[in-house]
Design a protein around this motif. Structure first.
Motif, PDB file in Angstrom:
ATOM      1  N   TRP B  81      39.087  27.137  53.107  1.00 32.93           N
ATOM      2  CA  TRP B  81      38.342  28.384  52.941  1.00 32.93           C
ATOM      3  C   TRP B  81      36.888  28.113  52.566  1.00 32.93           C
ATOM      4  O   TRP B  81      35.972  28.769  53.072  1.00 32.93           O
ATOM      5  N   PHE B  84      35.164  27.233  55.685  1.00 35.60           N
ATOM      6  CA  PHE B  84      34.945  28.448  56.482  1.00 35.60           C
ATOM      7  C   PHE B  84      33.738  29.234  55.985  1.00 35.60           C
ATOM      8  O   PHE B  84      32.866  29.639  56.770  1.00 35.60           O
ATOM      9  N   LYS B  88      31.011  28.947  58.757  1.00 38.88           N
ATOM     10  CA  LYS B  88      31.072  30.117  59.645  1.00 38.88           C
ATOM     11  C   LYS B  88      30.348  31.342  59.109  1.00 38.88           C
ATOM     12  O   LYS B  88      29.744  32.086  59.865  1.00 38.88           O
ATOM     13  N   LEU B  89      30.432  31.555  57.807  1.00 37.59           N
ATOM     14  CA  LEU B  89      29.808  32.766  57.252  1.00 37.59           C
ATOM     15  C   LEU B  89      28.423  32.531  56.655  1.00 37.59           C
ATOM     16  O   LEU B  89      27.760  33.468  56.232  1.00 37.59           O
ATOM     17  N   GLY B  90      27.995  31.276  56.604  1.00 37.53           N
ATOM     18  CA  GLY B  90      26.646  31.003  56.115  1.00 37.53           C
ATOM     19  C   GLY B  90      26.463  31.098  54.611  1.00 37.53           C
ATOM     20  O   GLY B  90      25.350  31.339  54.135  1.00 37.53           O
ATOM     21  N   PHE B  91      27.527  30.900  53.862  1.00 39.61           N
ATOM     22  CA  PHE B  91      27.395  30.838  52.402  1.00 39.61           C
ATOM     23  C   PHE B  91      26.705  29.535  52.012  1.00 39.61           C
ATOM     24  O   PHE B  91      26.813  28.529  52.723  1.00 39.61           O
ATOM     25  N   ALA B  92      26.010  29.547  50.871  1.00 40.77           N
ATOM     26  CA  ALA B  92      25.492  28.301  50.305  1.00 40.77           C
ATOM     27  C   ALA B  92      26.645  27.603  49.576  1.00 40.77           C
ATOM     28  O   ALA B  92      27.589  28.259  49.139  1.00 40.77           O
ATOM     29  N   VAL B  99      35.143  32.382  45.255  1.00 41.68           N
ATOM     30  CA  VAL B  99      35.864  33.127  46.294  1.00 41.68           C
ATOM     31  C   VAL B  99      37.079  32.338  46.773  1.00 41.68           C
ATOM     32  O   VAL B  99      38.156  32.897  46.975  1.00 41.68           O
ATOM     33  N   LEU B 103      41.045  33.090  47.568  1.00 48.53           N
ATOM     34  CA  LEU B 103      41.620  32.929  48.912  1.00 48.53           C
ATOM     35  C   LEU B 103      42.727  31.886  48.969  1.00 48.53           C
ATOM     36  O   LEU B 103      43.631  31.976  49.801  1.00 48.53           O
ATOM     37  N   LEU B 115      43.271  28.713  60.914  1.00 46.00           N
ATOM     38  CA  LEU B 115      41.955  28.513  60.306  1.00 46.00           C
ATOM     39  C   LEU B 115      41.503  27.064  60.476  1.00 46.00           C
ATOM     40  O   LEU B 115      40.360  26.792  60.856  1.00 46.00           O
ATOM     41  N   PHE B 118      40.419  26.638  63.972  1.00 43.71           N
ATOM     42  CA  PHE B 118      39.145  27.339  64.173  1.00 43.71           C
ATOM     43  C   PHE B 118      37.970  26.521  63.636  1.00 43.71           C
ATOM     44  O   PHE B 118      36.869  26.524  64.208  1.00 43.71           O
TER      45      PHE B 118
END
Ligand SMILES: [Mn+2]
Ligand SMILES: [Mn+2]
Ligand SMILES: [Mn+2]
Ligand SMILES: [Mn+2]
Lengths: 217, 217
Positions: B81, B84, B88-92, B99, B103, B115, B118
């Motif tokens: 996670w 991911f 994929k989501l561009g978190f730092a 988070v 998850l 996942l 992916f």
DNA sequence: GTATATTTTTAGATTAGTCTAAAAAATAAT
DNA sequence: ATTATTTTTTAGACTAATCTAAAAATATAC
């Protein structure tokens, strides 16, 4: 701050009240939550203490503006995650509901905004249900189940009920997906089964099925 | 089947025991879980009833083979996670740990396999920590913290500790990321600070920092 | 080797969510 | 307008996870 269980109750209240337009009775909530009326009474006291519903003894519960907003956020998360599972991970539409029931409780506003962006701000989920935006605004399209349509009706499938995996597998098999053309050819009085055209394909469906396909009203 | 809390305890036991190689004391577990020793004792009894740990009064707990396998599955989910969120989501990399703590408890084997696929079957997470495969097999790379290195050491950063957001922001600023070249130039006896070369860039770091950068041992 | 300090365990309470069984209120039937 | 039925609420109990305070076991100090 709501617990996971409280969120689930609130979501059920939102759905059973048709988005806040009518009161919800203790027994129907117990039925929806697969629990007992006594447990429901306990929980609605807690929810009204948190001011997400109002509650009048023996007369059922009504959702408040704040409750509606919180319910819509859970629904937003549910539908965004379902979209992610289908569009990005390649899940079938009948496999996503149970997982989304878990994922909808993850608490991270940033995660949901990023996910929304990653998915390209989808308007509807894989079952045709509208996704509330980040403000909680939802475009309610008045939907009518196929079993209530008159013979001769022509239109498009707007959405399908998403909670039963077997139903979804069957709908997929007969091509009944959101956006697909549909026409009512006939109704059988005896068992309420119907003859319909799905994308120019003739099929006979039972009442149990026709109730779960929705068209724009 | 383990509850969310039980999973968190088991994960902590796995980490504190260095992957099962030593016993874990009640108090260190209480410290790690930010709880009281009394609560730990209660939980330990439950976990040993479920046979994921063995427990000898006053002598601490040991993780069983089954417990190790379950802990590794939670760790696998946590790290997939995190990957991911960053990829994929561009978190730092300093925004993902909290988070992922949520998850990692989502229960869906299919979700995790999808996942993993992916993400392209990543071997390590954004902080350089190895990701256990679907069998629970993990490639343990013996890691040494920079504060224990001798002057003149040259190598590459393997990983960084991932739980403190402020530390990660700082490490990012000085360019200390997994895979980057590192060389030890000097050590200050007085406060244990160090002078190091990160990707040919000279920086001075405190002991608090040098303890949290790991190189291949 | 007895006394002191530390660590760990037990005892007893608390909160969230659930249950069954019984009481109370509202609705329907005579 | 009573009686009967249905719905809802209360009462009391259970489990999971937590806490504080006190007791027991282990480790340390002289
Ligand atoms: Mn769903
Ligand atoms: Mn859906
Ligand atoms: Mn992490
Ligand atoms: Mn990590």
């Amino acid at each position: 701050m709501l617990s996971l269980t409280e969120e689930n109750y609130l979501k059920a209240i939102y759905h059973l009240s048709d988005g806040g337009s009518k009161a919800v009775l203790t027994n129907e909530l117990a039925e929806a939550m697969s629990t007992k009326a006594a447990s429901v009474t306990d929980m609605i006291k807690k929810l009204s203490a948190k001011e997400v519903i109002t509650y009048e003894k023996y007369y059922g519960v009504n959702i408040t503006a704040q409750g509606k907003s919180e319910a819509l956020m859970v629904i937003r998360k549910h539908r965004l995650w379902e979209t992610f599972l289908v569009d990005k991970l390649g899940f079938a539409w009948d496999e996503v509901h149970e997982v989304a029931e878990q994922l909808e409780h993850i608490n991270s506003p940033r995660l949901i905004e990023k996910l929304d962006e990653f998915l390209g701000y989808p308007k509807v989920d894989p079952h045709g249900d509208p996704i509330p935006d980040h403000k909680g605004k939802i475009k309610i399209i008045p939907q009518v189940p196929v079993d209530q349509l008159a013979i001769g009706y022509q239109g498009k499938i707007a959405a399908v009920k998403d909670s039963d995996s077997n139903l979804l597998k069957y709908l997929d098999k007969i091509g009944a997906r959101p956006g697909v053309k549909i026409k009512v050819l006939g109704k059988e009085e005896y068992d309420d089964s119907m003859e319909i055209l799905i994308d120019d394909h003739r099929v006979f469906i039972s009442k149990a099925v026709s109730q779960n396909i929705l068209v724009v009203g």
